[in-house]
Design a protein around this motif. Structure first.
Motif, PDB file in Angstrom:
ATOM      1  N   THR A  46       2.689  63.942  63.151  1.00 26.54           N
ATOM      2  CA  THR A  46       2.945  64.542  61.949  1.00 26.54           C
ATOM      3  C   THR A  46       1.831  64.015  61.222  1.00 26.54           C
ATOM      4  OG1 THR A  46       4.233  62.892  61.148  1.00 26.54           O
ATOM      5  CG2 THR A  46       5.357  64.864  62.268  1.00 26.54           C
ATOM      6  N   GLU A  47       1.429  64.541  60.010  1.00 26.05           N
ATOM      7  CA  GLU A  47       0.295  64.148  59.248  1.00 26.05           C
ATOM      8  C   GLU A  47       0.843  62.732  58.688  1.00 26.05           C
ATOM      9  OE1 GLU A  47      -0.434  66.904  55.892  1.00 26.05           O
ATOM     10  OE2 GLU A  47      -1.303  68.504  57.125  1.00 26.05           O
ATOM     11  N   ARG A  48       2.127  62.697  58.163  1.00 24.64           N
ATOM     12  CA  ARG A  48       2.462  61.335  57.626  1.00 24.64           C
ATOM     13  C   ARG A  48       2.304  60.342  58.840  1.00 24.64           C
ATOM     14  NH1 ARG A  48       8.550  60.768  55.696  1.00 24.64           N
ATOM     15  NH2 ARG A  48       7.607  62.169  54.017  1.00 24.64           N
ATOM     16  N   ALA A  51      -1.700  59.605  58.934  1.00 23.09           N
ATOM     17  CA  ALA A  51      -1.937  58.926  57.835  1.00 23.09           C
ATOM     18  C   ALA A  51      -1.844  57.476  57.914  1.00 23.09           C
ATOM     19  CB  ALA A  51      -1.458  59.590  56.847  1.00 23.09           C
ATOM     20  N   THR A  52      -0.610  57.266  58.444  1.00 24.66           N
ATOM     21  CA  THR A  52      -0.201  55.544  58.427  1.00 24.66           C
ATOM     22  C   THR A  52      -1.053  54.991  59.743  1.00 24.66           C
ATOM     23  OG1 THR A  52       2.224  56.263  57.812  1.00 24.66           O
ATOM     24  CG2 THR A  52       2.015  54.077  59.041  1.00 24.66           C
ATOM     25  N   SER A  57      -5.028  57.924  53.126  1.00 29.74           N
ATOM     26  CA  SER A  57      -4.246  59.220  52.399  1.00 29.74           C
ATOM     27  C   SER A  57      -4.225  60.364  53.293  1.00 29.74           C
ATOM     28  CB  SER A  57      -4.691  59.359  51.069  1.00 29.74           C
ATOM     29  OG  SER A  57      -6.176  60.183  51.055  1.00 29.74           O
ATOM     30  N   ARG A  58      -3.152  61.177  52.757  1.00 33.51           N
ATOM     31  CA  ARG A  58      -2.790  62.522  53.572  1.00 33.51           C
ATOM     32  C   ARG A  58      -4.044  63.437  53.043  1.00 33.51           C
ATOM     33  NH1 ARG A  58       3.029  62.988  53.924  1.00 33.51           N
ATOM     34  NH2 ARG A  58       2.767  65.184  54.448  1.00 33.51           N
ATOM     35  N   ASP A  59      -4.515  63.408  51.770  1.00 32.16           N
ATOM     36  CA  ASP A  59      -5.819  64.270  51.601  1.00 32.16           C
ATOM     37  C   ASP A  59      -6.953  63.964  52.534  1.00 32.16           C
ATOM     38  OD1 ASP A  59      -4.374  65.440  49.669  1.00 32.16           O
ATOM     39  OD2 ASP A  59      -5.155  64.201  47.952  1.00 32.16           O
ATOM     40  N   LEU A  61      -6.847  62.639  55.480  1.00 30.56           N
ATOM     41  CA  LEU A  61      -6.585  63.365  56.781  1.00 30.56           C
ATOM     42  C   LEU A  61      -6.351  64.635  56.994  1.00 30.56           C
ATOM     43  CD1 LEU A  61      -5.217  62.441  59.607  1.00 30.56           C
ATOM     44  CD2 LEU A  61      -3.140  62.873  58.764  1.00 30.56           C
ATOM     45  N   ARG A  62      -5.970  65.172  56.095  1.00 33.64           N
ATOM     46  CA  ARG A  62      -6.024  66.714  55.869  1.00 33.64           C
ATOM     47  C   ARG A  62      -7.559  67.197  56.001  1.00 33.64           C
ATOM     48  NH1 ARG A  62      -1.423  67.081  51.492  1.00 33.64           N
ATOM     49  NH2 ARG A  62       0.318  67.151  52.798  1.00 33.64           N
TER      50      ARG A  62
END
Length: 252
Positions: A46-48, A51-52, A57-59, A61-62
């Protein structure tokens, strides 16, 4: 991934001269290695979790995932992101889409969107060797590879030359095969132009892609062996799923 080792390699691999790498680009490199480990069809965390894992940050990563999506390295499957297979290589030649896909061991297909007639305007009439107002077929189909939507094709033909298209032609089959085997029309050459575009909202919905995904747009005017125009085609291909190849000869 560096395709050009040797002098200047850091520049060619995407690293600026000053050596400072944008954070999203560094994450993209880490993701690229992860994709190789997972293999085609593998599901990314998952994105979360990602990112971890990369401490970003999620941004950020996206942004990295967005570039990999545009490059065709990943694709969306429902809410998941999976590793995509290699791009389809379509030859720039007088061969049908069906032939090009089959040569790569994939199953071609088409879904019919519409088949209708309309009066040709001056521009289309000139391209097809007709008079303005002459009836023209418009055949619109979604292109498939192994059941996946990969493009959208619009074909225009003179009704006078293909009068029974709506009765005799299977819209899921190759139009070139029908023209050649049923009507005896042989192809002698074509003019083709390629450009990059963004799909319209309607096109993106039909192909099943985000509107921001770059597309490859091909315009083709095909002629028969006598030099008479046969078809005018507008083909829109997903930029993340297609590449085009051709062979170049030595100038005389």
């Amino acid at each position: 991934m560096n395709d050009y080792p040797g002098p200047g390699a850091p520049i060619r691999s995407g690293i600026p001269d000053h050596g400072r790498v944008p954070k999203y680009y560094a994450v993209k490199g880490e993701l690229d290695a992860l994709l190789d480990e997972l293999g085609e069809g593998g599901v990314l965390p998952t994105e979360r979790d990602l990112a971890t894992r990369f401490a970003v940050s999620r941004d950020t990563l996206r942004q990295a995932l967005r570039e990999l999506l545009i490059q065709g390295r990943v694709r969306r499957r429902g809410r998941s992101t999976v590793v995509a297979g290699p791009k389809l290589e379509q030859p720039l030649s007088l061969a049908s889409y069906t032939e090009g896909v089959r040569r790569q061991g994939r199953v071609p297909g088409r879904n019919l969107i519409g088949l209708e007639t309309f009066a040709a305007d001056a521009a289309l009439a000139g391209q097809l060797g007709l008079k303005p107002g002459d009836p023209v077929w418009h055949l619109e189909r979604v292109l498939l590879a192994d059941g996946e939507r990969v493009g959208l094709e619009s074909t225009y033909l003179a009704v006078a030359r293909v009068p029974a298209l709506d009765r005799e032609f299977d819209p899921g089959a190759s139009l070139y095969a029908y023209l050649g085997e049923k009507l005896g029309i042989g192809f002698g050459g074509a003019d083709e132009r390629i450009e990059t575009v963004l799909a319209t909202p309607r096109e993106a919905l039909l192909i099943g892609t985000p509107p921001a995904l770059p597309m490859l747009l091909l315009h083709r005017l095909t002629r028969d062996e006598d030099g008479r125009p046969v078809e005018r085609v507008r083909s829109l291909y997903r930029g993340d799923r297609f590449s085009f190849t051709t062979q170049l000869g030595t100038p005389a």
